[in-house]
Scaffold this motif. Structure first.
Motif, short mmCIF file in Angstrom:
data_model
loop_
_atom_site.label_atom_id
_atom_site.label_comp_id
_atom_site.label_asym_id
_atom_site.label_seq_id
_atom_site.Cartn_x
_atom_site.Cartn_y
_atom_site.Cartn_z
N UNK A 1 0.84 -1.19 0.00
CA UNK A 1 0.00 0.00 0.00
C UNK A 1 0.88 1.24 0.00
N UNK A 2 0.47 2.28 -0.73
CA UNK A 2 1.23 3.53 -0.78
C UNK A 2 1.33 4.15 0.60
N UNK A 3 2.53 4.64 0.93
CA UNK A 3 2.74 5.26 2.23
C UNK A 3 3.17 4.30 3.31
N UNK A 4 3.29 3.01 2.98
CA UNK A 4 3.71 2.01 3.95
C UNK A 4 5.22 1.83 3.88
N UNK A 5 5.86 1.79 5.03
CA UNK A 5 7.31 1.60 5.08
C UNK A 5 7.77 1.42 6.52
N UNK A 6 9.04 1.10 6.69
CA UNK A 6 9.63 0.98 8.02
C UNK A 6 9.84 2.38 8.60
N UNK A 7 9.45 2.56 9.85
CA UNK A 7 9.64 3.82 10.57
C UNK A 7 10.36 3.50 11.88
N UNK A 137 3.78 14.21 3.74
CA UNK A 137 4.36 15.15 2.78
C UNK A 137 5.72 14.77 2.26
N UNK A 138 6.31 13.71 2.81
CA UNK A 138 7.69 13.35 2.47
C UNK A 138 7.82 12.81 1.05
N UNK A 139 7.00 11.86 0.68
CA UNK A 139 7.02 11.31 -0.67
C UNK A 139 8.08 10.25 -0.91
N UNK A 140 9.03 10.09 -0.01
CA UNK A 140 10.08 9.08 -0.17
C UNK A 140 9.60 7.74 0.35
N UNK A 141 9.99 6.67 -0.31
CA UNK A 141 9.71 5.34 0.19
C UNK A 141 10.86 4.88 1.07
N UNK A 142 10.75 3.68 1.58
CA UNK A 142 11.85 3.10 2.34
C UNK A 142 11.88 3.52 3.79
N UNK A 143 12.98 3.20 4.44
CA UNK A 143 13.16 3.35 5.88
C UNK A 143 13.23 4.83 6.27
N UNK A 144 12.34 5.24 7.16
CA UNK A 144 12.30 6.60 7.70
C UNK A 144 12.76 6.57 9.16
#
Length: 199
Positions: A1-7, A137-144
């Motif tokens: 799903x869009x917006x899903x990633x490791x935080x 608002x970030x738009x980047x995928x991957x680990x945040x």
């Protein structure tokens, strides 16, 4: 799903000043910088970091901005520690009777606001709003990675788990502690990794 990633929520390392820091702007000690470097290498090895946000206080900001190149670093006051009012920057052992009593009551339940301090519900709301604003608002995928404070991490965990402020004592993130979750804006975060001890 869009917006899903490791935080990952990453607490700052040891500081040059001790005591009840709150929003007192103390920098990292040399040991604190080493703690952060070690934890950062561990986190980046598991999943390369793609985006960074940080509290604007020096003990978080200085490390985060140093690690951000070539990434942009999102600096936001929303990720500051709880404002402890009259107790900011003071040594709990040197408090007068009234302030010491207020500090003890706060430790039992942070819903007991410190003298001149920030309300816990307002604290949690500003962090949650800041986090959602950054991630949307970030738009980047991957680990945040969010470089922040122990109180911020506690507030988010309590919020995500639906626990009252009085349960904050069950979470004690040490210096450079990290908590990684799978973030999806439409669902509660899922715990991936928990490292509460200092490196």
């Amino acid at each position: 799903m869009s917006g899903s990633h490791r935080l990952t929520l990453l607490r700052h390392g040891e500081t040059a000043s001790s005591g009840l820091l709150g929003q007192h702007d103390a920098p990292l000690s040399a040991r604190g910088r080493q703690q952060m470097q070690q934890r950062w290498r561990e986190l980046d090895a598991v999943d390369p970091v793609r985006a960074i946000a940080t509290s604007d206080l020096a003990r978080c900001r200085d490390f985060a901005t140093g690690m951000a190149t070539p990434m942009a670093c999102h600096i936001d006051m929303a990720f500051r520690e709880l404002a402890c009012g009259a107790l900011d920057g003071r040594n709990p052992a040197a408090l007068g009777a009234a302030d010491a009593r207020a500090w003890q009551q706060w430790q039992t339940d942070p819903a007991n606001t410190l003298p001149g301090g920030e309300d816990w519900a307002a604290f949690t709301a500003r962090i949650d709003a800041g986090l959602r604003r950054w991630l949307a608002g970030d738009g980047a995928g991957g680990h945040h990675v969010l470089v922040t404070h122990g109180g911020v991490i506690k507030a988010l965990l309590l919020h995500w788990l639906g626990l009252p402020p009085a349960r904050h004592g069950q979470f004690w993130p040490g210096h450079a502690a990290s908590i990684s979750v799978w973030w999806d804006p439409d669902w509660p975060p899922v715990l991936l990794d928990l490292r509460l001890e200092a490196p």
